[in-house]
Scaffold this motif. Structure first.
Motif, PDB file in Angstrom:
ATOM      1  N   SER A  12       0.833  -1.200   0.000  1.00  8.38           N
ATOM      2  CA  SER A  12       0.000   0.000   0.000  1.00  8.38           C
ATOM      3  C   SER A  12       0.867   1.249   0.000  1.00  8.38           C
ATOM      4  CB  SER A  12      -0.907  -0.015   1.235  1.00  8.38           C
ATOM      5  OG  SER A  12      -1.409   1.281   1.469  1.00  8.38           O
ATOM      6  N   ARG A  13       0.562   2.159  -0.897  1.00  7.76           N
ATOM      7  CA  ARG A  13       1.290   3.433  -0.947  1.00  7.76           C
ATOM      8  C   ARG A  13       0.975   4.302   0.263  1.00  7.76           C
ATOM      9  NH1 ARG A  13       3.621   4.070  -5.919  1.00  7.76           N
ATOM     10  NH2 ARG A  13       2.655   2.753  -7.477  1.00  7.76           N
ATOM     11  N   ARG A  14      -0.230   4.126   0.795  1.00 13.56           N
ATOM     12  CA  ARG A  14      -0.619   4.964   1.922  1.00 13.56           C
ATOM     13  C   ARG A  14       0.042   4.528   3.234  1.00 13.56           C
ATOM     14  NH1 ARG A  14      -6.890   4.893   1.788  1.00 13.56           N
ATOM     15  NH2 ARG A  14      -6.345   2.808   1.111  1.00 13.56           N
ATOM     16  N   ARG A  15       0.418   3.264   3.276  1.00  8.40           N
ATOM     17  CA  ARG A  15       1.055   2.757   4.465  1.00  8.40           C
ATOM     18  C   ARG A  15       2.493   3.252   4.550  1.00  8.40           C
ATOM     19  NH1 ARG A  15      -0.877  -1.612   7.657  1.00  8.40           N
ATOM     20  NH2 ARG A  15      -2.953  -1.683   6.796  1.00  8.40           N
ATOM     21  N   ARG A  16       2.909   3.751   5.684  1.00  7.68           N
ATOM     22  CA  ARG A  16       4.273   4.278   5.783  1.00  7.68           C
ATOM     23  C   ARG A  16       5.182   3.309   6.526  1.00  7.68           C
ATOM     24  NH1 ARG A  16       3.852  10.671   5.908  1.00  7.68           N
ATOM     25  NH2 ARG A  16       5.897  10.310   5.040  1.00  7.68           N
ATOM     26  N   ARG A  17       4.790   2.950   7.704  1.00  8.57           N
ATOM     27  CA  ARG A  17       5.640   2.066   8.487  1.00  8.57           C
ATOM     28  C   ARG A  17       4.914   0.819   8.961  1.00  8.57           C
ATOM     29  NH1 ARG A  17       7.394   6.866  10.563  1.00  8.57           N
ATOM     30  NH2 ARG A  17       5.828   6.744  12.200  1.00  8.57           N
ATOM     31  N   THR A  18       3.605   0.935   9.123  1.00  7.46           N
ATOM     32  CA  THR A  18       2.912  -0.140   9.820  1.00  7.46           C
ATOM     33  C   THR A  18       2.706  -1.373   8.935  1.00  7.46           C
ATOM     34  OG1 THR A  18       0.806   0.810   9.208  1.00  7.46           O
ATOM     35  CG2 THR A  18       1.660   1.361  11.390  1.00  7.46           C
ATOM     36  N   VAL A  19       2.839  -2.525   9.573  1.00  5.44           N
ATOM     37  CA  VAL A  19       2.567  -3.799   8.923  1.00  5.44           C
ATOM     38  C   VAL A  19       1.439  -4.449   9.701  1.00  5.44           C
ATOM     39  CG1 VAL A  19       3.518  -6.064   8.339  1.00  5.44           C
ATOM     40  CG2 VAL A  19       4.991  -4.040   8.268  1.00  5.44           C
ATOM     41  N   SER A  20       0.480  -5.014   9.000  1.00  7.91           N
ATOM     42  CA  SER A  20      -0.542  -5.757   9.718  1.00  7.91           C
ATOM     43  C   SER A  20      -0.885  -7.016   8.941  1.00  7.91           C
ATOM     44  CB  SER A  20      -1.780  -4.904   9.986  1.00  7.91           C
ATOM     45  OG  SER A  20      -2.370  -4.535   8.772  1.00  7.91           O
ATOM     46  N   ALA A  21      -1.494  -7.947   9.638  1.00  9.53           N
ATOM     47  CA  ALA A  21      -1.826  -9.223   9.013  1.00  9.53           C
ATOM     48  C   ALA A  21      -3.105  -9.751   9.619  1.00  9.53           C
ATOM     49  CB  ALA A  21      -0.694 -10.221   9.221  1.00  9.53           C
ATOM     50  N   TYR A  22      -3.865 -10.427   8.782  1.00  8.14           N
ATOM     51  CA  TYR A  22      -5.070 -11.073   9.309  1.00  8.14           C
ATOM     52  C   TYR A  22      -5.381 -12.323   8.500  1.00  8.14           C
ATOM     53  CZ  TYR A  22      -7.438  -8.697   5.416  1.00  8.14           C
ATOM     54  OH  TYR A  22      -7.808  -8.247   4.181  1.00  8.14           O
ATOM     55  N   SER A  60     -10.014 -15.041  13.380  1.00  8.84           N
ATOM     56  CA  SER A  60      -9.389 -13.753  13.658  1.00  8.84           C
ATOM     57  C   SER A  60     -10.452 -12.759  14.108  1.00  8.84           C
ATOM     58  CB  SER A  60      -8.725 -13.234  12.390  1.00  8.84           C
ATOM     59  OG  SER A  60      -9.735 -12.974  11.430  1.00  8.84           O
ATOM     60  N   ASP A  61     -10.020 -11.584  14.527  1.00 10.95           N
ATOM     61  CA  ASP A  61     -10.963 -10.527  14.885  1.00 10.95           C
ATOM     62  C   ASP A  61     -11.867 -10.193  13.696  1.00 10.95           C
ATOM     63  OD1 ASP A  61      -9.744 -10.464  17.320  1.00 10.95           O
ATOM     64  OD2 ASP A  61      -8.810  -8.505  17.068  1.00 10.95           O
ATOM     65  N   GLN A  62     -11.259 -10.175  12.514  1.00 11.52           N
ATOM     66  CA  GLN A  62     -12.016  -9.864  11.295  1.00 11.52           C
ATOM     67  C   GLN A  62     -13.129 -10.890  11.061  1.00 11.52           C
ATOM     68  OE1 GLN A  62      -9.020  -8.218  10.173  1.00 11.52           O
ATOM     69  NE2 GLN A  62      -9.828  -6.736   8.713  1.00 11.52           N
ATOM     70  N   GLU A  63     -12.759 -12.164  11.229  1.00 11.36           N
ATOM     71  CA  GLU A  63     -13.744 -13.230  11.042  1.00 11.36           C
ATOM     72  C   GLU A  63     -14.828 -13.172  12.106  1.00 11.36           C
ATOM     73  OE1 GLU A  63     -10.934 -16.497   8.773  1.00 11.36           O
ATOM     74  OE2 GLU A  63     -10.840 -16.288  10.940  1.00 11.36           O
ATOM     75  N   LEU A  64     -14.404 -12.795  13.307  1.00  9.15           N
ATOM     76  CA  LEU A  64     -15.366 -12.671  14.406  1.00  9.15           C
ATOM     77  C   LEU A  64     -16.378 -11.563  14.090  1.00  9.15           C
ATOM     78  CD1 LEU A  64     -15.547 -14.141  17.144  1.00  9.15           C
ATOM     79  CD2 LEU A  64     -14.233 -12.275  18.153  1.00  9.15           C
ATOM     80  N   THR A  65     -15.881 -10.472  13.540  1.00  6.10           N
ATOM     81  CA  THR A  65     -16.759  -9.352  13.177  1.00  6.10           C
ATOM     82  C   THR A  65     -17.738  -9.782  12.083  1.00  6.10           C
ATOM     83  OG1 THR A  65     -14.997  -7.795  13.745  1.00  6.10           O
ATOM     84  CG2 THR A  65     -16.801  -6.937  12.396  1.00  6.10           C
TER      85      THR A  65
END
Ligand SMILES: [Zn+2]
Length: 165
Positions: A12-22, A60-65
């Motif tokens: 993602s171009r908008r992402r600067r430093r953060t990494v996330s995974a789900y 995951s939290d996403q699946e729970l949602t």
């Protein structure tokens, strides 16, 4: 974990430093900044997989949602509820779930991970109904009882609570 999951890396171009995974079904989606090198990408993928494996042995939290949204559509459709987020929490020792009606967030105790899906669904629906009705009155239980396994799930949870008391 038995086998290495399928990994999808999204830059993602908008992402600067953060990494996330789900988790998304059988896949793991890893979101990284566009400027990462291949070496950084592979380092972070390994790191995020290890983190997910340590933390998650179920949805995951996403699946729970998503699960909560499906329950809301099925049993509480006329309220047009869309919980903002549902997440696992490890700091709830006495309650199975909690919610904040003001922002539509729900928290579910990690202890539910070890329990059958129909018990998890009951706790999710219980908290969803709290987004509509705060207290445990007759109207509250009338809505919760739309879920057919409500009585069975309450019995199950009482049994668990008694056994760990
Ligand atoms: Zn309640």
């Amino acid at each position: 974990m038995a086998s290495k999951p399928v990994v999808e890396v999204r830059r993602s171009r908008r992402r600067r430093r953060t990494v996330s995974a789900y988790r998304d079904g059988e896949r793991v989606v890893v979101l990284i900044p566009d400027r990462f090198s291949r070496a950084e990408e592979s380092e972070w993928v390994d790191r995020m997989l290890a983190r997910l494996a340590a933390r998650h042995t179920g949805p995951s939290d996403q699946e729970l949602t998503q699960r909560a949204r499906r329950l809301a559509e099925r049993y509480l459709s006329e309220y047009e509820l869309a919980p903002a987020s549902v997440r696992w929490v490890s700091n709830q020792r006495t309650r199975w779930g909690s919610c904040t009606p003001e922002d539509g967030t729900i928290r579910i105790s990690e202890r539910l991970r070890a329990m059958p899906d129909w018990v998890l669904d009951y706790v999710l629906l219980h908290e969803l109904v709290h987004l509509i009705v705060p207290s445990h009155g007759s109207y509250f239980w009338a809505l919760v009882s739309r879920y057919p396994k409500t009585e069975r799930a309450r019995g199950y949870l009482e049994g668990v609570a008694a056994a760990s008391a």
